[in-house]
Design a protein around this motif. Structure first.
Motif, PDB file in Angstrom:
ATOM      1  N   LEU A   1       0.823  -1.204   0.000  1.00  0.00           N
ATOM      2  CA  LEU A   1       0.000   0.000   0.000  1.00  0.00           C
ATOM      3  C   LEU A   1       0.864   1.265   0.000  1.00  0.00           C
ATOM      4  O   LEU A   1       0.641   2.186  -0.799  1.00  0.00           O
ATOM      5  N   VAL A   2       1.845   1.315   0.882  1.00  0.00           N
ATOM      6  CA  VAL A   2       2.696   2.498   0.970  1.00  0.00           C
ATOM      7  C   VAL A   2       3.478   2.697  -0.323  1.00  0.00           C
ATOM      8  O   VAL A   2       3.697   3.830  -0.766  1.00  0.00           O
ATOM      9  N   ALA A   3       3.865   1.597  -0.958  1.00  0.00           N
ATOM     10  CA  ALA A   3       4.642   1.673  -2.198  1.00  0.00           C
ATOM     11  C   ALA A   3       3.854   2.274  -3.356  1.00  0.00           C
ATOM     12  O   ALA A   3       4.450   2.695  -4.360  1.00  0.00           O
ATOM     13  N   THR A   4       2.521   2.363  -3.249  1.00  0.00           N
ATOM     14  CA  THR A   4       1.733   2.965  -4.328  1.00  0.00           C
ATOM     15  C   THR A   4       2.002   4.465  -4.455  1.00  0.00           C
ATOM     16  O   THR A   4       1.735   5.063  -5.502  1.00  0.00           O
ATOM     17  N   GLY A   5       2.499   5.083  -3.382  1.00  0.00           N
ATOM     18  CA  GLY A   5       2.702   6.525  -3.385  1.00  0.00           C
ATOM     19  C   GLY A   5       1.460   7.318  -3.044  1.00  0.00           C
ATOM     20  O   GLY A   5       1.482   8.551  -3.028  1.00  0.00           O
ATOM     21  N   HIS A   6       0.368   6.628  -2.764  1.00  0.00           N
ATOM     22  CA  HIS A   6      -0.899   7.301  -2.448  1.00  0.00           C
ATOM     23  C   HIS A   6      -1.343   7.033  -1.009  1.00  0.00           C
ATOM     24  O   HIS A   6      -2.520   7.204  -0.672  1.00  0.00           O
ATOM     25  N   VAL A   7      -0.393   6.619  -0.186  1.00  0.00           N
ATOM     26  CA  VAL A   7      -0.651   6.348   1.224  1.00  0.00           C
ATOM     27  C   VAL A   7       0.399   7.078   2.051  1.00  0.00           C
ATOM     28  O   VAL A   7       1.597   6.924   1.812  1.00  0.00           O
ATOM     29  N   GLU A   8      -0.046   7.880   3.005  1.00  0.00           N
ATOM     30  CA  GLU A   8       0.891   8.562   3.897  1.00  0.00           C
ATOM     31  C   GLU A   8       0.998   7.794   5.204  1.00  0.00           C
ATOM     32  O   GLU A   8       0.021   7.194   5.676  1.00  0.00           O
ATOM     33  N   VAL A   9       2.194   7.811   5.791  1.00  0.00           N
ATOM     34  CA  VAL A   9       2.436   7.201   7.099  1.00  0.00           C
ATOM     35  C   VAL A   9       2.849   8.307   8.062  1.00  0.00           C
ATOM     36  O   VAL A   9       3.692   9.150   7.736  1.00  0.00           O
ATOM     37  N   LEU A  10       2.250   8.323   9.234  1.00  0.00           N
ATOM     38  CA  LEU A  10       2.504   9.359  10.226  1.00  0.00           C
ATOM     39  C   LEU A  10       3.486   8.891  11.288  1.00  0.00           C
ATOM     40  O   LEU A  10       3.701   7.699  11.489  1.00  0.00           O
ATOM     41  N   SER A  11       4.049   9.858  11.986  1.00  0.00           N
ATOM     42  CA  SER A  11       4.878   9.580  13.162  1.00  0.00           C
ATOM     43  C   SER A  11       3.998   9.484  14.396  1.00  0.00           C
ATOM     44  O   SER A  11       2.941  10.125  14.476  1.00  0.00           O
ATOM     45  N   GLU A  12       4.471   8.720  15.369  1.00  0.00           N
ATOM     46  CA  GLU A  12       3.868   8.725  16.702  1.00  0.00           C
ATOM     47  C   GLU A  12       4.890   8.216  17.693  1.00  0.00           C
ATOM     48  O   GLU A  12       6.076   8.106  17.356  1.00  0.00           O
ATOM     49  N   THR A  13       4.495   7.928  18.912  1.00  0.00           N
ATOM     50  CA  THR A  13       5.432   7.370  19.886  1.00  0.00           C
ATOM     51  C   THR A  13       5.553   5.870  19.674  1.00  0.00           C
ATOM     52  O   THR A  13       4.557   5.200  19.386  1.00  0.00           O
ATOM     53  N   TYR A  14       6.763   5.352  19.842  1.00  0.00           N
ATOM     54  CA  TYR A  14       7.004   3.937  19.580  1.00  0.00           C
ATOM     55  C   TYR A  14       6.112   3.044  20.445  1.00  0.00           C
ATOM     56  O   TYR A  14       5.482   2.111  19.946  1.00  0.00           O
ATOM     57  N   GLY A  15       6.055   3.351  21.709  1.00  0.00           N
ATOM     58  CA  GLY A  15       5.310   2.498  22.633  1.00  0.00           C
ATOM     59  C   GLY A  15       3.856   2.863  22.789  1.00  0.00           C
ATOM     60  O   GLY A  15       3.197   2.354  23.692  1.00  0.00           O
ATOM     61  N   HIS A  16       3.339   3.734  21.886  1.00  0.00           N
ATOM     62  CA  HIS A  16       1.950   4.201  22.018  1.00  0.00           C
ATOM     63  C   HIS A  16       1.746   4.708  23.447  1.00  0.00           C
ATOM     64  O   HIS A  16       0.797   4.341  24.148  1.00  0.00           O
ATOM     65  N   SER A  17       2.662   5.597  23.849  1.00  0.00           N
ATOM     66  CA  SER A  17       2.745   5.980  25.258  1.00  0.00           C
ATOM     67  C   SER A  17       2.116   7.339  25.528  1.00  0.00           C
ATOM     68  O   SER A  17       1.772   8.091  24.614  1.00  0.00           O
ATOM     69  N   LEU A  18       2.027   7.650  26.819  1.00  0.00           N
ATOM     70  CA  LEU A  18       1.546   8.953  27.285  1.00  0.00           C
ATOM     71  C   LEU A  18       2.718   9.839  27.710  1.00  0.00           C
ATOM     72  O   LEU A  18       2.566  10.756  28.506  1.00  0.00           O
ATOM     73  N   ALA A  19       3.895   9.566  27.161  1.00  0.00           N
ATOM     74  CA  ALA A  19       5.111  10.253  27.587  1.00  0.00           C
ATOM     75  C   ALA A  19       5.037  11.761  27.406  1.00  0.00           C
ATOM     76  O   ALA A  19       5.664  12.512  28.155  1.00  0.00           O
ATOM     77  N   ALA A  20       4.283  12.236  26.419  1.00  0.00           N
ATOM     78  CA  ALA A  20       4.181  13.681  26.183  1.00  0.00           C
ATOM     79  C   ALA A  20       3.623  14.412  27.394  1.00  0.00           C
ATOM     80  O   ALA A  20       3.840  15.618  27.552  1.00  0.00           O
ATOM     81  N   LEU A  21       2.909  13.689  28.259  1.00  0.00           N
ATOM     82  CA  LEU A  21       2.315  14.302  29.438  1.00  0.00           C
ATOM     83  C   LEU A  21       3.276  14.348  30.623  1.00  0.00           C
ATOM     84  O   LEU A  21       2.981  14.989  31.628  1.00  0.00           O
ATOM     85  N   LYS A  22       4.421  13.657  30.478  1.00  0.00           N
ATOM     86  CA  LYS A  22       5.288  13.473  31.642  1.00  0.00           C
ATOM     87  C   LYS A  22       6.734  13.875  31.404  1.00  0.00           C
ATOM     88  O   LYS A  22       7.374  14.425  32.297  1.00  0.00           O
ATOM     89  N   SER A  23       7.270  13.584  30.212  1.00  0.00           N
ATOM     90  CA  SER A  23       8.708  13.752  29.996  1.00  0.00           C
ATOM     91  C   SER A  23       9.001  14.138  28.559  1.00  0.00           C
ATOM     92  O   SER A  23       8.776  13.347  27.634  1.00  0.00           O
ATOM     93  N   LYS A  24       9.527  15.332  28.378  1.00  0.00           N
ATOM     94  CA  LYS A  24       9.910  15.788  27.042  1.00  0.00           C
ATOM     95  C   LYS A  24      11.000  14.906  26.451  1.00  0.00           C
ATOM     96  O   LYS A  24      10.993  14.589  25.259  1.00  0.00           O
ATOM     97  N   GLU A  25      11.942  14.486  27.295  1.00  0.00           N
ATOM     98  CA  GLU A  25      13.057  13.662  26.822  1.00  0.00           C
ATOM     99  C   GLU A  25      12.587  12.285  26.383  1.00  0.00           C
ATOM    100  O   GLU A  25      12.991  11.776  25.331  1.00  0.00           O
ATOM    101  N   GLU A  26      11.740  11.651  27.190  1.00  0.00           N
ATOM    102  CA  GLU A  26      11.243  10.322  26.844  1.00  0.00           C
ATOM    103  C   GLU A  26      10.335  10.393  25.624  1.00  0.00           C
ATOM    104  O   GLU A  26      10.351   9.501  24.762  1.00  0.00           O
ATOM    105  N   PHE A  27       9.550  11.426  25.536  1.00  0.00           N
ATOM    106  CA  PHE A  27       8.698  11.637  24.369  1.00  0.00           C
ATOM    107  C   PHE A  27       9.541  11.709  23.094  1.00  0.00           C
ATOM    108  O   PHE A  27       9.267  11.010  22.107  1.00  0.00           O
TER     109      PHE A  27
END
Length: 403
Positions: A94-120
């Motif tokens: 699907l991604v190889a078609t060039g018509h699908v975008e992939v987004l960034s997120e946190t590796y562990g699907h974590s709540l780190a943004a609420l606690k630690s800038k470094e861990e995030f």
């Protein structure tokens, strides 16, 4: 021409095995491999494989006029490699078609943004490296935080990491009279653009599609088209954000969800003035109308659209605080096994299982939980965390003995 932005979140957590008090100090492996594999293979057959095949068919049929976007959690990608390489290959096609975008997120699907800038930042970079490895060097340019959690400060961190846009919830208490069908800006870093989920139309598909008590049941393509046509022409983008498991898992095949999705692009392209775009395309083509003020974090979850699905009671707060007390020492030890478990223990699902909300929201929480009660989820998690602390102390002793 106005546009529809279809975005799908694809996530599976590493679920903990039943872990008793008497296992602490004796059993250092926490993950229920049997359950995790079974869930992955079941959902692969019901959702991932048939839906990926359908999307590929639609992209080829419409010669690129139909586009979609995915965000894959790192825990999901790890399980694809372990349990479902056939699904991984179908996503790569699907991604190889060039018509699908992939987004960034946190590796562990974590709540780190609420606690630690470094861990995030560490988790975001680890996730980016994983995407580059699995998708032929693909580098995401747009960010989606865990559970669509967003605030002005989180947006500032994301902008500082070089992302040009972020997705979040079009929460009513934030928008007020404003429409989610525009592009907005982060109030601190205006260079970061913000795309807001149209939760009413998204949830019509994701949650209400098969609900026979819903006044608009059944949802047909014709009905959906009749709802989007009257949207004012001045509103340039309709953001339909939902879990990928909507298709075949949450809404079973028998509901007609696949037929709905198969027919929707043709109807949109032939009967409306909407097209389809990825988030990057929207952000490149549509100017933001104004900053959006989000001083307190919002999310997709429950009626409140806040953090109370994960951090709304004493159980959740205790587990969350205990976990992040370990952050600095885990990073300092830099042990691969500890880092792996550290990543997986941060997954937001563990805290979601501890939610004590009831009534309508409680039904949703219990549906996703492998535990009988939130208290069982808390006890199991804290037993595991106690053993994890012992492993950290043993590693510290081991390193101190090395000259």
């Amino acid at each position: 021409m106005r546009t529809i932005c279809f975005y799908f979140q694809v996530h599976q957590p590493y679920r903990l095995k039943p872990y008793r008090f008497f296992d602490i100090g004796d059993d250092h492996y926490y993950w229920d491999d049997f359950l995790n594999r079974n869930v992955m293979r079941r959902v692969a057959q019901k959702c991932y494989l048939p839906m990926n095949a359908l999307l590929l068919e639609l992209i080829e049929k419409h010669q690129g006029a139909f586009k979609v976007t995915f965000s894959f959690s790192g825990t999901y990608l790890d399980q694809l490699e372990a349990y479902a390489p056939d699904v991984l290959e179908s996503f790569q096609r699907l991604v190889a078609t060039g018509h699908v975008e992939v987004l960034s997120e946190t590796y562990g699907h974590s709540l780190a943004a609420l606690k630690s800038k470094e861990e995030f930042a560490r988790m975001v970079n680890q996730h980016k490296e994983k995407i580059q490895k699995l998708f032929n060097g693909y580098t995401p340019k747009v960010f989606r935080n865990t559970e669509l959690i967003y605030s002005d400060q989180i947006g500032e961190m994301v902008a500082d990491m070089g992302y040009k846009g972020i997705l979040t919830e079009g929460a009513k208490h934030v928008l007020g009279w404003k429409s989610p069908n525009y592009v907005y800006q982060n109030s601190i870093k205006p260079e970061l653009k913000v795309l807001l989920k149209n939760f009413l139309l998204s949830d019509d598909i994701a949650f209400r599609f098969s609900n026979k008590t819903w006044k608009d049941y059944p949802l047909t393509v014709e009905k959906f088209i009749s709802w989007i046509k009257p949207i004012p022409a001045s509103e340039p983008v309709l953001n339909l954000f939902m879990d990928y498991e909507t298709f075949g898992e949450h809404q079973w095949k028998e509901t007609g969800i696949f037929e709905f999705m198969r027919a929707l692009p043709e109807a949109v392209l032939s009967q409306t003035n909407y097209g389809f775009s990825t988030p990057s395309e929207v952000l490149n083509q549509v100017e933001p109308v104004s900053p959006i003020q989000v001083p307190y974090p919002i999310s997709w979850a429950d009626e409140e659209r806040d953090l109370t699905a994960w951090l709304g009671n004493d159980l959740q707060d205790e587990a969350f605080d205990r976990l992040y007390e370990l952050e600095k020492i885990v990073r300092k030890l830099d042990d691969p096994d500890l880092i792996r478990d550290w990543n997986y223990l941060q997954t937001s699902d563990h805290f979601y299982y501890m939610c004590t909300k009831f009534f309508s929201d409680g039904d949703i929480h219990s549906y996703f939980s492998p535990y009988d009660t939130p208290y069982d989820a808390f006890i199991n998690y804290m037993n595991v965390l106690s053993d994890f602390v012992l492993r950290i102390k043993e590693k510290q002793k081991e390193l101190e003995l090395i000259p």
